[in-house]
Every structure is written in C-alpha cells, then in structure tokens.
Design a protein around this motif. Structure first.
Motif, PDB file in Angstrom:
ATOM      1  N   PRO A 241     -52.387 101.365  69.399  1.00 58.84           N
ATOM      2  CA  PRO A 241     -52.207 102.629  68.663  1.00 58.84           C
ATOM      3  C   PRO A 241     -53.472 103.230  68.138  1.00 58.84           C
ATOM      4  CG  PRO A 241     -50.612 100.626  67.753  1.00 58.84           C
ATOM      5  CD  PRO A 241     -51.840 100.004  68.845  1.00 58.84           C
ATOM      6  N   LYS A 242     -54.460 102.660  67.793  1.00 60.81           N
ATOM      7  CA  LYS A 242     -55.595 103.476  67.620  1.00 60.81           C
ATOM      8  C   LYS A 242     -56.343 104.147  68.535  1.00 60.81           C
ATOM      9  CE  LYS A 242     -56.894 100.280  63.766  1.00 60.81           C
ATOM     10  NZ  LYS A 242     -57.594  98.953  63.428  1.00 60.81           N
ATOM     11  N   VAL A 243     -56.132 103.513  69.859  1.00 56.73           N
ATOM     12  CA  VAL A 243     -56.683 104.133  70.881  1.00 56.73           C
ATOM     13  C   VAL A 243     -55.629 105.249  71.691  1.00 56.73           C
ATOM     14  CG1 VAL A 243     -58.701 102.761  71.126  1.00 56.73           C
ATOM     15  CG2 VAL A 243     -56.520 102.362  72.557  1.00 56.73           C
ATOM     16  N   GLY A 244     -54.583 105.337  70.957  1.00 51.46           N
ATOM     17  CA  GLY A 244     -53.358 106.147  71.629  1.00 51.46           C
ATOM     18  C   GLY A 244     -52.464 105.417  72.662  1.00 51.46           C
ATOM     19  N   VAL A 245     -52.530 104.038  72.686  1.00 52.31           N
ATOM     20  CA  VAL A 245     -51.538 103.380  73.566  1.00 52.31           C
ATOM     21  C   VAL A 245     -50.479 102.729  72.640  1.00 52.31           C
ATOM     22  CG1 VAL A 245     -51.302 101.468  75.316  1.00 52.31           C
ATOM     23  CG2 VAL A 245     -53.245 102.967  75.299  1.00 52.31           C
ATOM     24  N   ALA A 246     -49.421 103.247  72.653  1.00 49.80           N
ATOM     25  CA  ALA A 246     -48.124 102.524  71.641  1.00 49.80           C
ATOM     26  C   ALA A 246     -47.927 101.205  71.831  1.00 49.80           C
ATOM     27  CB  ALA A 246     -47.247 103.652  71.659  1.00 49.80           C
ATOM     28  N   THR A 247     -47.123 100.667  71.218  1.00 50.71           N
ATOM     29  CA  THR A 247     -46.152  99.245  71.229  1.00 50.71           C
ATOM     30  C   THR A 247     -44.902  99.667  71.564  1.00 50.71           C
ATOM     31  OG1 THR A 247     -46.175  99.102  69.189  1.00 50.71           O
ATOM     32  CG2 THR A 247     -47.971  97.708  70.156  1.00 50.71           C
ATOM     33  N   LEU A 248     -44.095  98.788  72.021  1.00 54.87           N
ATOM     34  CA  LEU A 248     -42.897  99.084  72.490  1.00 54.87           C
ATOM     35  C   LEU A 248     -41.993  99.284  70.873  1.00 54.87           C
ATOM     36  CD1 LEU A 248     -41.644  96.576  75.371  1.00 54.87           C
ATOM     37  CD2 LEU A 248     -42.333  99.261  75.137  1.00 54.87           C
ATOM     38  N   SER A 249     -41.078  99.956  70.892  1.00 56.32           N
ATOM     39  CA  SER A 249     -40.403 100.141  69.576  1.00 56.32           C
ATOM     40  C   SER A 249     -38.798  99.728  69.676  1.00 56.32           C
ATOM     41  CB  SER A 249     -40.332 101.400  69.050  1.00 56.32           C
ATOM     42  OG  SER A 249     -39.861 102.604  70.225  1.00 56.32           O
ATOM     43  N   GLY A 250     -38.384  99.315  71.030  1.00 52.93           N
ATOM     44  CA  GLY A 250     -36.971  99.118  71.379  1.00 52.93           C
ATOM     45  C   GLY A 250     -36.575  97.631  70.645  1.00 52.93           C
ATOM     46  N   ALA A 251     -35.482  97.218  71.004  1.00 53.86           N
ATOM     47  CA  ALA A 251     -34.647  95.856  70.460  1.00 53.86           C
ATOM     48  C   ALA A 251     -33.922  95.566  71.648  1.00 53.86           C
ATOM     49  CB  ALA A 251     -34.045  96.051  69.399  1.00 53.86           C
ATOM     50  N   ARG A 252     -33.770  94.225  71.600  1.00 44.95           N
ATOM     51  CA  ARG A 252     -33.017  93.390  72.682  1.00 44.95           C
ATOM     52  C   ARG A 252     -31.475  93.831  72.482  1.00 44.95           C
ATOM     53  NH1 ARG A 252     -35.620  87.570  73.003  1.00 44.95           N
ATOM     54  NH2 ARG A 252     -37.794  88.298  73.042  1.00 44.95           N
ATOM     55  N   SER A 253     -30.893  93.944  73.601  1.00 44.89           N
ATOM     56  CA  SER A 253     -29.328  94.203  73.638  1.00 44.89           C
ATOM     57  C   SER A 253     -28.666  93.561  74.602  1.00 44.89           C
ATOM     58  CB  SER A 253     -29.154  95.655  73.466  1.00 44.89           C
ATOM     59  OG  SER A 253     -28.971  96.268  74.900  1.00 44.89           O
ATOM     60  N   ALA A 254     -27.480  93.196  74.391  1.00 41.88           N
ATOM     61  CA  ALA A 254     -26.333  92.664  75.296  1.00 41.88           C
ATOM     62  C   ALA A 254     -26.269  93.436  76.362  1.00 41.88           C
ATOM     63  CB  ALA A 254     -25.556  91.870  74.619  1.00 41.88           C
ATOM     64  N   ALA A 255     -25.968  94.972  76.160  1.00 37.36           N
ATOM     65  CA  ALA A 255     -25.761  95.592  77.181  1.00 37.36           C
ATOM     66  C   ALA A 255     -26.727  95.786  77.956  1.00 37.36           C
ATOM     67  CB  ALA A 255     -25.365  97.079  76.461  1.00 37.36           C
ATOM     68  N   ARG A 256     -28.156  95.816  77.641  1.00 36.42           N
ATOM     69  CA  ARG A 256     -29.014  96.046  78.799  1.00 36.42           C
ATOM     70  C   ARG A 256     -29.313  94.583  79.414  1.00 36.42           C
ATOM     71  NH1 ARG A 256     -32.829  96.033  75.399  1.00 36.42           N
ATOM     72  NH2 ARG A 256     -33.070  98.324  75.153  1.00 36.42           N
ATOM     73  N   LEU A 257     -28.945  93.627  78.832  1.00 32.18           N
ATOM     74  CA  LEU A 257     -29.184  92.402  79.333  1.00 32.18           C
ATOM     75  C   LEU A 257     -28.072  92.053  80.687  1.00 32.18           C
ATOM     76  CD1 LEU A 257     -30.373  89.614  79.927  1.00 32.18           C
ATOM     77  CD2 LEU A 257     -29.098  88.700  77.791  1.00 32.18           C
ATOM     78  N   ASP A 258     -26.954  92.749  80.216  1.00 34.93           N
ATOM     79  CA  ASP A 258     -25.941  92.689  81.359  1.00 34.93           C
ATOM     80  C   ASP A 258     -25.924  93.304  82.458  1.00 34.93           C
ATOM     81  OD1 ASP A 258     -23.302  91.263  81.718  1.00 34.93           O
ATOM     82  OD2 ASP A 258     -22.307  93.586  81.810  1.00 34.93           O
ATOM     83  N   ARG A 259     -26.577  94.665  82.241  1.00 37.64           N
ATOM     84  CA  ARG A 259     -27.173  95.281  83.279  1.00 37.64           C
ATOM     85  C   ARG A 259     -28.062  94.628  84.223  1.00 37.64           C
ATOM     86  NH1 ARG A 259     -27.256  99.519  79.496  1.00 37.64           N
ATOM     87  NH2 ARG A 259     -29.533  99.601  79.331  1.00 37.64           N
ATOM     88  N   LEU A 260     -29.053  94.073  83.519  1.00 36.35           N
ATOM     89  CA  LEU A 260     -30.192  93.293  84.292  1.00 36.35           C
ATOM     90  C   LEU A 260     -29.522  92.339  85.019  1.00 36.35           C
ATOM     91  CD1 LEU A 260     -32.801  93.641  81.681  1.00 36.35           C
ATOM     92  CD2 LEU A 260     -32.896  94.588  83.877  1.00 36.35           C
ATOM     93  N   VAL A 261     -28.770  91.417  84.375  1.00 40.35           N
ATOM     94  CA  VAL A 261     -28.080  90.224  85.235  1.00 40.35           C
ATOM     95  C   VAL A 261     -27.085  90.830  86.295  1.00 40.35           C
ATOM     96  CG1 VAL A 261     -26.333  88.563  84.854  1.00 40.35           C
ATOM     97  CG2 VAL A 261     -27.837  88.746  82.901  1.00 40.35           C
ATOM     98  N   ARG A 262     -26.784  91.815  86.274  1.00 41.99           N
ATOM     99  CA  ARG A 262     -25.857  92.427  87.459  1.00 41.99           C
ATOM    100  C   ARG A 262     -26.877  92.663  88.467  1.00 41.99           C
ATOM    101  NH1 ARG A 262     -20.241  93.979  85.783  1.00 41.99           N
ATOM    102  NH2 ARG A 262     -20.179  93.514  83.697  1.00 41.99           N
ATOM    103  N   LEU A 263     -27.963  93.233  88.187  1.00 35.19           N
ATOM    104  CA  LEU A 263     -28.949  93.325  89.293  1.00 35.19           C
ATOM    105  C   LEU A 263     -29.357  92.294  89.965  1.00 35.19           C
ATOM    106  CD1 LEU A 263     -31.548  96.214  87.496  1.00 35.19           C
ATOM    107  CD2 LEU A 263     -29.771  96.492  89.529  1.00 35.19           C
ATOM    108  N   TYR A 264     -29.503  91.213  89.217  1.00 26.85           N
ATOM    109  CA  TYR A 264     -29.815  89.783  89.828  1.00 26.85           C
ATOM    110  C   TYR A 264     -28.868  89.467  90.813  1.00 26.85           C
ATOM    111  CZ  TYR A 264     -30.931  84.848  90.301  1.00 26.85           C
ATOM    112  OH  TYR A 264     -31.302  83.764  90.713  1.00 26.85           O
ATOM    113  N   ALA A 265     -27.476  89.481  90.193  1.00 31.52           N
ATOM    114  CA  ALA A 265     -26.540  88.791  90.858  1.00 31.52           C
ATOM    115  C   ALA A 265     -26.249  89.874  92.226  1.00 31.52           C
ATOM    116  CB  ALA A 265     -25.129  89.074  90.042  1.00 31.52           C
ATOM    117  N   ASP A 266     -26.540  91.021  92.015  1.00 37.16           N
ATOM    118  CA  ASP A 266     -26.578  91.689  93.162  1.00 37.16           C
ATOM    119  C   ASP A 266     -27.567  91.777  94.415  1.00 37.16           C
ATOM    120  OD1 ASP A 266     -24.112  92.883  92.414  1.00 37.16           O
ATOM    121  OD2 ASP A 266     -25.180  94.974  91.729  1.00 37.16           O
TER     122      ASP A 266
END
Ligand code: NAP
Length: 303
Positions: A241-266
C-alpha cells in the motif's frame, strides 16, 4: 478426533498429532468428517508466531482454513444439509483435524468428479484468485501479469483471467514454464531481467497485476503497471500500500466457491495437487511448502 496441533510458536517440528474431544454442531451448523485439508502459506506464518493484524484474540492452536469431507451431524436449522452429503468449504483455523464444525453458509456440494485431495485444497487459492479478478476486472482488452503463476493462487489466477478473455503473462522458474503454457499463460523467468522480459512481451506495459511473490515482484509491478489502481499484492501487506499496490479487501463466500466448483465440474478450471501427506505428517507438508518452489497445492489427507 485427531488434530495437528501447534504446541508452541516455532518451526515445522512444533506440529504434533493430538487427541481432542469431538466437536458438536450448534444451531445452523454441521459437523464434517474431514477427508482432506489444504496447506497454505498463512498456516506456516501463524505456526511461526505471526498473527494477522485483524485478529486480537489468541489464535486457535490447530491451523488450516479449508477442507473437504462428509457431513456426519447437522444442528437445528441446518435444514439444507444432511449427514452423508459430500462437501468442501472454509473456516478460520481448525481444519487440520478429523472433524470440523462450520456454519451451513461455509460449505458447498462437492461434485463426484472432484477427488478428495483436490476438494480439500480448492477453496482458498481459487477464491483468492477470483476475489482479485472481481476487484481488478480483467477483460479481453487487457494484458495481465501474474507473479508466482505456478503456485496455488497463481495457477487459478492464470486460468480465471484467461476465462475472462485476457492475455496472461506468468512468472516462474523455467521448470514450470510448460505448466504455465498448459494453463494458458506466456511464461517468464523471474530470476533475472524480469522487467525487460515482460516489456519484450508487452511493450506498452501491463494493465492488471496480481503479485503472489512480493519483494522484487512488487518492485517490478510498480515499474510495469500502467495504472497502479489495477494491481494487488497478496504478500506485501505493509510495503504494497505504501507504493500504491493495494491488498485484497474481499471475503470468502459460499456463492463464489460454488461458481468456481461448477467451473471445475464443467472442465473449464483445473486444480493441480503437488503432493499429499497424512495428517500425522503435517510438519513434512510445512517443510515442503516452506521450500518456496513448485507447482500446485499441498494437501493433508485423513483416513
Ligand atoms: N493459498 C492461498 O489461498 C492464499 C490466500 C491468500 C493469500 N495468499 C498469499 O499468496 C501468495 C502465494 O500463495 P500460494 O499459496 O500461491 O503459494 P505457493 O503455492 O506456495 O506458491 C509458491 C510459488 O511461488 C513461486 N515463486 C517463488 N519465488 C518467487 C519469486 N521470487 N517470484 C515469483 N514467483 C516465485 C514458486 O514458483 P517456482 O517454483 O517457479 O519458483 C511457486 O510456484 C503467498 O504470499 C500467500 O500468503 C495465498
């Protein structure tokens, strides 16, 4: 149940197999008999005595933030979930264990085609990569640079950026370059002349950067990015952050995980397991991850 327990802050040898009482699910919770649990760099840091800035309470002595297994008990109100269902999910700590108790909103169904060791180590890396792309929104007009592209997060980040249509340049040692090509990235060797190599591939600079390596990779990010607001670091929480490169701010979610698992299954997303260790050899799993090199994910397995 058996757990891998951090007896005191220190090296891998402080991880010890111990017995603990079986946990009981409360309202809205399920108990999962764990078949596999992923090993992450943050587990090594916590084992050594580091703690995330957002945690004030004493840390639980059992590491691990992701798991897969079979539900064997459900608390009141966890109506969607029943014993016998195969799931994968996430928790803050406690997953190096034969059983975990989590909320019904921390798990998703495991596809039959997903092996246990893949499922146990799927959640954290895939979600982290996707959270980065949710924040940075790479498109078919973008050149994306992924530092540490052969690692757990990097492998997902390359594939998920390609699915969004972006051109991807990934950094790794030459022994991992064929792997990066298989994932859809153009590989560069990070060990010398990184900035020049990337400029040779993308003379106009890069639009989006995900830094999974830090140090020189962070410096290269600042030199190469057209717009620092489209960069994130997973490693340099203070200097980034001091040089202008931020860290992630999101949180894990079951909805996102489910979308990713479906990509794997497909068949649109792959997940490479580097190696597996039984729970009682968690220390050896930490030693391998601590070496800092290699492709894919290290996973603990439970009988
Ligand atoms: N795993 C997660 O879920 C997660 C979640 C949040 C944040 N993070 C953070 O994200 C970072 C990456 O995590 P990870 O789990 O993907 O790690 P990992 O699987 O251990 O990956 C390590 C990778 O780093 C590469 N590498 C080593 N030195 C490098 C350098 N100087 N420049 C570029 N690449 C280098 C290695 O490639 P070579 O073998 O080619 O050297 C290896 O493939 C860590 O800082 C971690 O704390 C991870």
């Amino acid at each position: 149940m058996k757990v891998a327990y951090v007896t005191t802050p220190g090296g891998p040898e402080v991880l010890e197999l111990r017995e603990q009482p079986d946990p009981q699910p409360g309202p809205g919770q399920v108990r999962v008999r764990v078949r596999a649990a992923g090993v992450q760099p943050i587990d090594l840091a916590i084992r050594s005595g580091w703690r995330p800035g957002y945690v004030t309470d004493p840390l639980p002595p059992v590491p691990g933030n992701e798991f897969a297994g079979v539900i064997d008990a459900a608390g009141d109100g966890a109506t969607e979930w029943q014993p016998g269902m195969e799931v994968l999910g996430f928790n803050f700590m406690g997953c190096y264990a034969e059983q975990v108790v989590v909320g019904g909103d921390q798990i998703v169904h495991k596809p039959k085609t997903m092996p246990w060791e893949v499922a146990g180590g799927f959640t954290a890396g895939a979600q982290t990569a996707e959270m980065a792309w949710e924040e940075l929104a790479p498109t078919a007009d973008d050149v994306v640079l992924v530092h540490a592209a052969a690692g757990n997060v990097g492998g997902f980040a390359v594939q998920l950026a390609r699915l969004r249509g972006a051109r991807v340049i990934g950094t790794a040692r030459p022994e991992n370059h064929d792997y990066l090509r298989e994932l859809g990235a153009e590989p560069v060797d990070y060990r010398s002349g990184l900035v020049d190599q990337v400029r040779a591939l993308a003379p106009g600079g890069v639009d989006v950067v995900l830094d999974g390596a830090g140090r020189e990779a962070l410096d290269a990010t600042v030199e190469l990015a057209k717009d620092l607001s489209r960069t994130r670091t997973l490693y340099e929480h203070e200097r980034g952050p001091k040089v202008g490169v931020a860290t992630l701010s999101g949180a894990r979610s079951a909805a996102r995980l489910d979308r990713l698992v479906r990509l794997y299954a497909d068949g649109r997303l792959t997940a490479l397991v580097r190696s597996t260790y039984p729970l009682g050899r968690a220390a050896d799993a930490h030693r391998e991850l601590e070496a800092g090199h290699g492709r894919g994910k290290i996973v603990l397995t439970m009988a």
